[in-house]
Design an enzyme around this catalytic site. Structure first.
Site, mmCIF file in Angstrom:
data_model
loop_
_atom_site.group_PDB
_atom_site.id
_atom_site.type_symbol
_atom_site.label_atom_id
_atom_site.label_comp_id
_atom_site.label_asym_id
_atom_site.label_seq_id
_atom_site.Cartn_x
_atom_site.Cartn_y
_atom_site.Cartn_z
ATOM 1 N N CYS A 218 19.678 10.638 -19.056
ATOM 2 C CA CYS A 218 18.761 11.406 -18.207
ATOM 3 C C CYS A 218 19.227 12.861 -18.136
ATOM 4 O O CYS A 218 19.932 13.264 -17.210
ATOM 5 C CB CYS A 218 18.682 10.792 -16.812
ATOM 6 S SG CYS A 218 17.417 11.547 -15.768
ATOM 7 N N THR A 435 2.599 1.133 3.172
ATOM 8 C CA THR A 435 1.261 0.776 2.717
ATOM 9 C C THR A 435 0.236 1.700 3.363
ATOM 10 O O THR A 435 0.450 2.204 4.473
ATOM 11 C CB THR A 435 0.919 -0.686 3.051
ATOM 12 O OG1 THR A 435 -0.378 -0.998 2.522
ATOM 13 C CG2 THR A 435 0.923 -0.932 4.549
ATOM 14 N N TYR A 436 -0.845 1.922 2.645
ATOM 15 C CA TYR A 436 -1.981 2.681 3.170
ATOM 16 C C TYR A 436 -3.211 1.783 3.249
ATOM 17 O O TYR A 436 -4.312 2.256 3.490
ATOM 18 C CB TYR A 436 -2.258 3.886 2.267
ATOM 19 C CG TYR A 436 -1.035 4.757 2.055
ATOM 20 C CD1 TYR A 436 -0.661 5.720 2.984
ATOM 21 C CD2 TYR A 436 -0.237 4.596 0.918
ATOM 22 C CE1 TYR A 436 0.470 6.504 2.792
ATOM 23 C CE2 TYR A 436 0.892 5.373 0.714
ATOM 24 C CZ TYR A 436 1.242 6.324 1.655
ATOM 25 O OH TYR A 436 2.361 7.094 1.461
ATOM 26 N N ASN A 437 -2.990 0.475 2.991
ATOM 27 C CA ASN A 437 -4.069 -0.516 2.995
ATOM 28 C C ASN A 437 -5.215 -0.129 2.074
ATOM 29 O O ASN A 437 -6.385 -0.345 2.364
ATOM 30 C CB ASN A 437 -4.590 -0.732 4.422
ATOM 31 C CG ASN A 437 -3.514 -1.281 5.351
ATOM 32 O OD1 ASN A 437 -3.092 -0.621 6.299
ATOM 33 N ND2 ASN A 437 -3.038 -2.476 5.047
ATOM 34 N N THR A 438 -4.835 0.475 0.939
ATOM 35 C CA THR A 438 -5.825 0.832 -0.080
ATOM 36 C C THR A 438 -5.349 0.316 -1.436
ATOM 37 O O THR A 438 -4.160 0.089 -1.651
ATOM 38 C CB THR A 438 -6.023 2.359 -0.169
ATOM 39 O OG1 THR A 438 -4.773 2.972 -0.517
ATOM 40 C CG2 THR A 438 -6.522 2.925 1.156
ATOM 41 N N THR A 447 -1.736 -5.252 1.092
ATOM 42 C CA THR A 447 -1.005 -5.199 -0.177
ATOM 43 C C THR A 447 0.374 -5.843 -0.091
ATOM 44 O O THR A 447 1.181 -5.695 -1.007
ATOM 45 C CB THR A 447 -0.843 -3.733 -0.639
ATOM 46 O OG1 THR A 447 -0.079 -3.013 0.350
ATOM 47 C CG2 THR A 447 -2.197 -3.058 -0.816
ATOM 48 N N GLU A 512 -0.494 5.747 -6.291
ATOM 49 C CA GLU A 512 -0.194 4.317 -6.251
ATOM 50 C C GLU A 512 0.814 3.939 -7.333
ATOM 51 O O GLU A 512 1.661 3.054 -7.138
ATOM 52 C CB GLU A 512 -1.491 3.519 -6.395
ATOM 53 C CG GLU A 512 -2.403 3.666 -5.176
ATOM 54 C CD GLU A 512 -3.779 3.062 -5.378
ATOM 55 O OE1 GLU A 512 -4.233 2.309 -4.500
ATOM 56 O OE2 GLU A 512 -4.419 3.357 -6.414
#
Length: 541
Positions: A218, A435-438, A447, A512
């Site tokens: 790296c 989480t963003y519940n999307t 999720t 995401e």
């Protein structure tokens, strides 16, 4: 608001001070500007920044007045030699490091007053006949379009705090900025590991980081921590390679190798050798815990860098090229070699819109030659092997019920390195529950099962299994292309490709996909840390 230090302004200023005193050995050819004058650029106070900008502007203009090249009558520069290689009669010259500082601040500073002024200074230098550096990357990630990284004109407060504390806003921080709740935990932990009081000297911390990331080739993080190593007073001779470092650090090489690639092979004997009293380069237990956390942190961060296609910093090798001075209006724009950098930028922008073999090749070309990192690696052929290989005797599975972070690792860490133990636990919990519940274009989605499948799959490839988990969920919830990507980024991140990133979750947001990489980073770190802590527990008992 992010709080990483009780006096963040002085922290940043002190780093600028150290940079003035810890320049590379070849300063005879590249005069180094006095960074101490510009420490207040990292201030939250607008008036202090304005004063520092005034000093910076005066310094740059003084350089230009003294050494700007003469132009021919038609306006062309007589000598195409890069301006920092010239010397005035008094021995001064325009500092390459100064130009790269201006470039970095113009591109990545979250304070508009600084970015606008440094852009103007670069433009002035170009108009005066100086070859100025041009950033080669479009944004912090090669994989993620820059317009999806930040909302136009909006800068998250946490990015300003990071700049104030660190003296720079690096690309890793900018990519993680898509998830600010996690970023705050990450920065607090890294700040504690590198900058607060602890068992290890400051230069050693950065050298251990270099050792860790070099295992995965790296170069991005090698360059970042090489500069940090020098800024905190590290011996430049150590940068000649692992063989140039003290024996005590070299003794860490075997543990580094195992943690990076096959942590299940770590035994209490590896710990005993390092802690053996009277041995050459003997470690204390406190020092070793600090080193183990650093190693696992930077192995996992290497995965994040490759997994998100993080671009070189503008002031790093591979992150810039020097553009010839502005031509006279009568000059032909099609002159040989003229405009090569802008054309390369246009090509880069075009290639980033659609995955293609050309984009893959361009991404691969941005990586530095292995020589830049290989000197910090011994036994380079040692790498990850599947934990369960058919026809071979495999080590016993690590059962999470027998030794877990919650019941065993956390308590040991809290005893030996209490502040960092708490920070690590907070970081693990934050990313696991984030989480963003999307999901793609859908909202109101739970999720939890997906996040758990990703986490447990990463632990599985490192030999850790949960007796109460149905691994059928992994195959049900993770498409094959996602599993290939996860295993590559977790186990041999240097092999991550542009096409791998774009092959999974085609209709999902880039944020995401970054979320997947955050889960991957932390699950990998926790897995390696568990193996090391288990070995330390067995040594202690």
């Amino acid at each position: 608001m992010l709080k990483m230090s009780p006096v963040t302004n002085s922290v940043a200023a002190s780093e600028w001070n150290r940079a003035a005193e810890s320049s590379p050995a070849d300063t005879d050819s590249e005069p180094v500007c006095d960074w101490r004058k510009f420490g207040s650029l990292c201030s939250r106070d607008e008036k202090e920044r304005a004063a520092a900008l005034g000093v910076l502007s005066g310094t740059v203009l003084a350089f230009l007045d003294r050494v700007a090249p003469a132009r021919a009558e038609n306006g062309a520069v007589k000598d195409g030699t890069p301006q920092w290689e010239r010397e005035s009669p008094g021995g001064g010259g325009i500092d390459k490091a100064m130009l790269l500082l201006l470039l970095r601040l113009s591109r990545n500073c979250p304070f508009r007053d600084i970015s606008e002024k440094t852009s103007q200074l670069l433009q002035t230098a170009q108009e005066r006949g100086v070859q100025i550096p041009q950033a080669l990357g479009q944004g912090p990630s090669f994989f993620i379009p820059v317009e999806e990284m930040v909302e136009e004109g909006v800068v998250q407060p946490i990015l300003r705090e990071a700049f104030v504390s660190l003296g720079r806003l690096d690309h890793v921080t900018m990519v993680m900025g898509l998830h600010t709740e996690y970023l705050a935990c990450f920065l607090r932990t890294q700040h504690s590991l590198l900058r607060l009081d602890g068992p290890l000297p400051y230069p050693w911390r950065h050298f251990i980081a270099i050792m860790a990331v070099a295992r995965h080739q790296c170069s991005y993080l090698v360059q970042l921590h090489t500069a940090e190593f020098l800024q905190v007073g590290g011996d430049p001779q150590w940068l000649g390679g692992l063989s140039c470092a003290p024996q005590k650090l070299r003794n860490l090489n075997e543990l580094n190798k195992l943690l990076a690639h096959r942590p299940w092979l770590i035994t209490k004997e590896h710990i005993e050798v390092l802690l053996k009293p009277g041995g050459e380069g003997c470690w204390s237990l406190a020092e070793l815990i600090h080193a183990v956390v650093l190693l696992t942190h930077y192995h996992s961060l290497s995965s994040f860098v490759f997994g998100c296609g993080v671009n070189p910093e503008p002031d790093h090798e591979g992150g810039h090229a020097f553009r010839p001075p502005s031509p006279c209006p009568t000059d032909s724009p099609r002159g040989e070699g003229g405009g090569s950098v802008p054309r390369a930028e246009a090509l880069c922008e075009a290639l980033m819109t659609v995955p293609s073999p050309q984009a893959e090749a361009l991404y691969d070309s941005k990586r530095l030659p292995l020589a830049s990192v290989s000197r910090f690696v011994e036994d380079p052929d040692f790498g990850y092997e599947d934990f369960t290989r058919r026809g071979e005797q495999t080590p016993p599975t690590f059962r999470a019920q027998d030794y877990s972070w919650e019941d065993h690792g956390y308590s040991l860490m809290n005893r030996l390195y209490p502040d960092v133990g708490q920070l690590l636990d907070e970081k693990f919990q934050t990313v696991y529950n984030l989480t963003y519940n999307t999901m793609a274009m859908h909202s109101g989605v739970d999720t939890k099962m997906l996040r758990k499948a990703v986490w447990n799959y990463i632990h599985c490839v490192f030999g850790i299994r949960f007796d109460d988990y149905d691994y059928g969920d992994v195959n049900h919830l993770l498409e094959r292309s996602l599993k290939v990507y996860i295993k590559t980024v977790a186990c041999y991140p240097e092999k991550t490709s542009y096409s791998m990133y774009h092959a999974f979750w085609r209709h999902f947001r880039h944020s995401e996909k970054v979320h997947v990489n955050l889960l991957l980073l932390e699950a990998r770190m926790q897995a390696a840390l568990l193996y090391a802590l288990r070995a330390i527990t067995r040594y202690m008992t």
